[in-house]
Enzyme design. Structure first.
Site, PDB file in Angstrom:
ATOM      1  N   TYR A   1      -1.546  -0.367  11.095  1.00 10.33           N
ATOM      2  CA  TYR A   1      -1.837  -0.920   9.854  1.00 10.33           C
ATOM      3  C   TYR A   1      -0.550  -0.766   9.004  1.00 10.33           C
ATOM      4  CZ  TYR A   1      -3.254  -1.594   4.942  1.00 10.33           C
ATOM      5  OH  TYR A   1      -3.155  -1.933   3.730  1.00 10.33           O
TER       6      TYR A   1
ATOM      7  N   THR B   1       0.983  -1.188   0.121  1.00  6.00           N
ATOM      8  CA  THR B   1       0.098   0.224  -0.030  1.00  6.00           C
ATOM      9  C   THR B   1       0.919   1.180  -0.187  1.00  6.00           C
ATOM     10  OG1 THR B   1      -1.600   1.299   1.638  1.00  6.00           O
ATOM     11  CG2 THR B   1      -0.048  -0.406   2.546  1.00  6.00           C
ATOM     12  N   ASP B   2       0.398   2.338  -0.393  1.00  6.52           N
ATOM     13  CA  ASP B   2       0.936   3.730  -0.296  1.00  6.52           C
ATOM     14  C   ASP B   2       1.230   4.256   1.074  1.00  6.52           C
ATOM     15  OD1 ASP B   2      -1.694   4.407   0.003  1.00  6.52           O
ATOM     16  OD2 ASP B   2      -1.765   5.914  -1.679  1.00  6.52           O
ATOM     17  N   GLU B   3       0.190   3.555   2.127  1.00  3.87           N
ATOM     18  CA  GLU B   3       0.277   4.099   3.363  1.00  3.87           C
ATOM     19  C   GLU B   3       1.684   3.987   4.064  1.00  3.87           C
ATOM     20  OE1 GLU B   3      -3.496   3.284   5.463  1.00  3.87           O
ATOM     21  OE2 GLU B   3      -4.551   3.188   3.599  1.00  3.87           O
TER      22      GLU B   3
ATOM     23  N   LYS C   1       2.452  -3.432   7.512  1.00  2.00           N
ATOM     24  CA  LYS C   1       2.692  -3.778   5.914  1.00  2.00           C
ATOM     25  C   LYS C   1       4.173  -3.279   5.459  1.00  2.00           C
ATOM     26  CE  LYS C   1       0.126  -4.623   3.030  1.00  2.00           C
ATOM     27  NZ  LYS C   1      -0.005  -6.089   2.513  1.00  2.00           N
TER      28      LYS C   1
HETATM   29  P1  NAD Z   1      -9.520  -7.286   2.211  1.00  2.00           P
HETATM   30  O1  NAD Z   1      -9.515  -6.980   3.911  1.00  2.00           O
HETATM   31  O2  NAD Z   1     -10.784  -6.829   1.594  1.00  2.00           O
HETATM   32  O3  NAD Z   1      -9.185  -8.868   2.276  1.00  2.00           O
HETATM   33  C1  NAD Z   1      -8.145  -9.448   2.947  1.00  2.00           C
HETATM   34  C2  NAD Z   1      -8.314 -10.935   2.792  1.00  2.00           C
HETATM   35  O4  NAD Z   1      -7.506 -11.671   3.425  1.00  2.00           O
HETATM   36  C3  NAD Z   1      -9.874 -11.608   3.352  1.00  2.00           C
HETATM   37  O5  NAD Z   1     -10.299 -12.566   2.440  1.00  2.00           O
HETATM   38  C4  NAD Z   1      -9.304 -12.324   4.361  1.00  2.00           C
HETATM   39  O6  NAD Z   1     -10.276 -13.525   4.679  1.00  2.00           O
HETATM   40  C5  NAD Z   1      -7.846 -12.659   4.083  1.00  2.00           C
HETATM   41  N1  NAD Z   1      -7.103 -12.990   5.276  1.00  2.00           N
HETATM   42  C6  NAD Z   1      -6.862 -12.404   6.576  1.00  2.00           C
HETATM   43  N2  NAD Z   1      -6.165 -12.746   7.364  1.00  2.00           N
HETATM   44  C7  NAD Z   1      -5.668 -14.069   6.848  1.00  2.00           C
HETATM   45  C8  NAD Z   1      -4.606 -14.928   7.285  1.00  2.00           C
HETATM   46  N3  NAD Z   1      -3.988 -14.778   8.388  1.00  2.00           N
HETATM   47  N4  NAD Z   1      -4.436 -16.012   6.339  1.00  2.00           N
HETATM   48  C9  NAD Z   1      -5.070 -16.077   5.314  1.00  2.00           C
HETATM   49  N5  NAD Z   1      -6.034 -15.163   4.679  1.00  2.00           N
HETATM   50  C10 NAD Z   1      -6.250 -14.234   5.524  1.00  2.00           C
HETATM   51  O7  NAD Z   1      -8.275  -6.432   1.955  1.00  2.00           O
HETATM   52  P2  NAD Z   1      -8.068  -5.816   0.269  1.00  2.00           P
HETATM   53  O8  NAD Z   1      -8.761  -4.452   0.530  1.00  2.00           O
HETATM   54  O9  NAD Z   1      -8.435  -6.754  -0.602  1.00  2.00           O
HETATM   55  O10 NAD Z   1      -6.604  -5.606   0.327  1.00  2.00           O
HETATM   56  C11 NAD Z   1      -5.591  -6.976  -0.273  1.00  2.00           C
HETATM   57  C12 NAD Z   1      -4.268  -6.534  -0.113  1.00  2.00           C
HETATM   58  O11 NAD Z   1      -4.144  -5.192  -0.873  1.00  2.00           O
HETATM   59  C13 NAD Z   1      -3.811  -6.242   1.304  1.00  2.00           C
HETATM   60  O12 NAD Z   1      -2.483  -6.700   1.277  1.00  2.00           O
HETATM   61  C14 NAD Z   1      -3.914  -4.671   1.341  1.00  2.00           C
HETATM   62  O13 NAD Z   1      -2.672  -4.254   2.340  1.00  2.00           O
HETATM   63  C15 NAD Z   1      -3.398  -4.216  -0.061  1.00  2.00           C
HETATM   64  N6  NAD Z   1      -3.843  -2.850  -0.532  1.00  2.00           N
HETATM   65  C16 NAD Z   1      -5.314  -2.621  -0.279  1.00  2.00           C
HETATM   66  C17 NAD Z   1      -5.677  -1.288  -0.746  1.00  2.00           C
HETATM   67  C18 NAD Z   1      -7.021  -0.929  -0.806  1.00  2.00           C
HETATM   68  O14 NAD Z   1      -7.585   0.160  -0.846  1.00  2.00           O
HETATM   69  N7  NAD Z   1      -7.794  -1.661  -0.214  1.00  2.00           N
HETATM   70  C19 NAD Z   1      -4.583  -0.455  -1.430  1.00  2.00           C
HETATM   71  C20 NAD Z   1      -3.553  -0.808  -1.627  1.00  2.00           C
HETATM   72  C21 NAD Z   1      -3.122  -2.323  -1.037  1.00  2.00           C
HETATM   73  P1  TYD Z   2     -10.552   4.020   4.586  1.00  2.00           P
HETATM   74  O1  TYD Z   2     -11.686   3.795   3.409  1.00  2.00           O
HETATM   75  O2  TYD Z   2     -10.513   3.266   5.864  1.00  2.00           O
HETATM   76  O3  TYD Z   2      -8.948   3.966   3.927  1.00  2.00           O
HETATM   77  P2  TYD Z   2      -7.697   4.326   4.304  1.00  2.00           P
HETATM   78  O4  TYD Z   2      -7.840   5.022   5.832  1.00  2.00           O
HETATM   79  O5  TYD Z   2      -6.722   3.177   4.339  1.00  2.00           O
HETATM   80  O6  TYD Z   2      -7.342   5.624   3.438  1.00  2.00           O
HETATM   81  O7  TYD Z   2     -10.946   5.638   4.648  1.00  2.00           O
HETATM   82  C1  TYD Z   2     -10.541   6.869   3.604  1.00  2.00           C
HETATM   83  C2  TYD Z   2     -10.704   8.030   4.382  1.00  2.00           C
HETATM   84  O8  TYD Z   2     -12.021   8.273   4.630  1.00  2.00           O
HETATM   85  C3  TYD Z   2      -9.785   8.237   5.540  1.00  2.00           C
HETATM   86  O9  TYD Z   2      -9.095   9.433   5.376  1.00  2.00           O
HETATM   87  C4  TYD Z   2     -10.734   8.224   6.715  1.00  2.00           C
HETATM   88  C5  TYD Z   2     -12.134   8.531   5.964  1.00  2.00           C
HETATM   89  N1  TYD Z   2     -13.108   8.073   6.597  1.00  2.00           N
HETATM   90  C6  TYD Z   2     -14.405   8.586   7.281  1.00  2.00           C
HETATM   91  O10 TYD Z   2     -14.053   9.813   7.373  1.00  2.00           O
HETATM   92  N2  TYD Z   2     -15.343   8.079   7.820  1.00  2.00           N
HETATM   93  C7  TYD Z   2     -15.640   6.783   7.816  1.00  2.00           C
HETATM   94  O11 TYD Z   2     -16.401   6.007   8.337  1.00  2.00           O
HETATM   95  C8  TYD Z   2     -14.192   5.970   7.064  1.00  2.00           C
HETATM   96  C9  TYD Z   2     -14.508   4.184   7.236  1.00  2.00           C
HETATM   97  C10 TYD Z   2     -13.321   6.450   6.817  1.00  2.00           C
END
Ligand code: NAD
Ligand code: TYD
Length: 353
Positions: A159, A134-136, A163
């Site tokens: 988080y 992630t970019d975070e 990561k």
């Molecule tokens: P998500 O939370 O929707 O899905 C995570 C999945 O991992 C779930 O299906 C869960 O059951 C599985 N999981 C959790 N713990 C586990 C374990 N111990 N063993 C096996 N499986 C397990 O997450 P997402 O949003 O789809 O993100 C997927 C990946 O992409 C993550 O690594 C996240 O850090 C990265 N990512 C997400 C975003 C975003 O905006 N969602 C952006 C950049 C990177």
């Molecule tokens: P989120 O979807 O949790 O992603 P991330 O924190 O990983 O960027 O949140 C996106 C942005 O929205 C973040 O600045 C927090 C804000 N946010 C709210 O204002 N209200 C909410 O209920 C949630 C879940 C997020």
């Protein structure tokens, strides 16, 4: 790369993972796709009902921290490649329960690295371990600037710290053991099948139910949004063309302040639901800010564009419309995933704000 690939996708029942699995299973029938997922609250096999039963697809319920299980999966399925997406992924949950993030994101990743290294050590030439990050991990920006691949890691939430730690272990494996790994760091994703604890699906759900829309602080924080299928095509490109040892930034080049995004959602939802204009904006409630809330994320994705020609193909307007339509048409998916544990989380997260 040889065409004989047995790809372990971890976290394939989650939001991004399910799109990734569907993409690889349908686009590459010559690859075997093995989806290992613990099915936590965030994992749901309903998201993959359409690929279930395909010849080149296997689902295994299991935990990435379970060494014996992971070893057996590598052996039985002759795993040649890993796309590691399993994670605890929600910042607010990481503030409530940091240890589970260390366990899955750090220990789980190191466990996968250990098993892959042991299994592949005879010859790394046709193997890849791809860490989805992630970019975070880069921390937070002020009003200007972008994260590049050279930006130093500066994680600030449990988080992002977990990561970042996992990414460091992946790179340590490259440097120490010559292990064939790739990393990509992506900005905020949105789209169908996202668990409704994240901003966009949470707001959509609450708008439908005419519940308060909890905006943290003053809603001035900025995120860079990418439609999930564009992330998947970027992963496909990096997986096939990326150079091991390298890292690639992936972003939507579409920054928005949270409040502006919520306003857009309200207006498009009012339109879609046939409600009077302004109805949903009245639901906006400013609540206590997230602890340590990162102000702004913005990705410079010029490297992946320059080297591989990738750029997002879905505009934010199109992506948001598709996402709203999907959630309106798939309310039963939402109802299923939010039963049980989610209710307890929602109470803990929002009741006292
Ligand atoms: P998500 O939370 O929707 O899905 C995570 C999945 O991992 C779930 O299906 C869960 O059951 C599985 N999981 C959790 N713990 C586990 C374990 N111990 N063993 C096996 N499986 C397990 O997450 P997402 O949003 O789809 O993100 C997927 C990946 O992409 C993550 O690594 C996240 O850090 C990265 N990512 C997400 C975003 C975003 O905006 N969602 C952006 C950049 C990177
Ligand atoms: P989120 O979807 O949790 O992603 P991330 O924190 O990983 O960027 O949140 C996106 C942005 O929205 C973040 O600045 C927090 C804000 N946010 C709210 O204002 N209200 C909410 O209920 C949630 C879940 C997020």
């Amino acid at each position: 790369m040889s065409s004989l690939k047995h790809i372990l996708i971890t976290g394939g029942a989650g939001f991004i993972g399910s799109h990734l699995v569907r993409h690889f299973v349908t686009k590459y029938p010559q690859y075997q796709i093995i989806n290992l997922d613990a099915l936590t609250y965030a994992g749901n096999l309903e998201s993959l009902a359409d690929v279930d039963g395909r010849d080149n697809y296997t689902f295994i319920k299991g935990d990435i921290r379970d060494e014996n299980l992971v070893r057996a999966v590598f052996a039985e399925h002759h795993i040649t490649h890993v796309i590691h997406a399993a994670a605890e992924s929600h910042v607010d949950r990481s503030i409530l329960d940091p240890l589970s993030f260390v366990k899955t994101n750090v220990l789980g990743t190191v466990n996968l690295l250990q098993v892959a290294k042991a299994r592949w050590q005879e010859d790394y030439s046709d193997h890849v371990f791809y860490q989805i990050s992630t970019d975070e991990v880069f921390g937070a920006l002020g009003d200007t600037g972008h994260f590049t691949e050279q930006t130093a890691y500066d994680p600030r939430s449990p988080y992002s710290a977990s990561k970042a730690s996992a990414d460091h272990f992946v790179r340590a494996w490259c440097h120490t053991y010559g292990f064939p790994a790739l990393v990509s760091n992506c900005s905020n994703n949105y789209g169908p099948y996202q668990f409704p604890e994240k901003l966009i699906p949470l707001m959509i759900r609450n708008i439908i139910a005419e519940k308060p829309l909890p905006v943290y602080g003053q809603g001035q924080n900025v995120r860079d949004w990418l439609y999930v299928l564009d992330h998947v095509t970027a992963i496909d490109v990096v997986f096939h063309k990326g150079k091991v040892g390298e890292t690639y930034n992936i972003g939507g080049n579409h920054e928005l302040r949270n409040l502006d995004l919520v306003h857009m959602l309200c207006d498009q939802m009012d339109n879609a639901l046939g409600r009077t204009s302004g109805t949903s904006r009245n639901l906006i409630t400013f609540v206590k800010d997230r602890a340590g809330h990162d102000f702004r994320y913005a990705i410079d994705a010029s490297k992946i564009h320059r080297e591989f020609g990738w750029s997002p193909s879905t505009s934010f307007a199109q992506g948001l419309q598709k996402t709203i339509t999907w959630y309106l048409e798939n309310q039963s998916w939402v109802d299923h995933v939010i039963s049980g544990e989610y209710q307890t989380y929602y109470q803990a997260q929002y009741a006292t704000r």
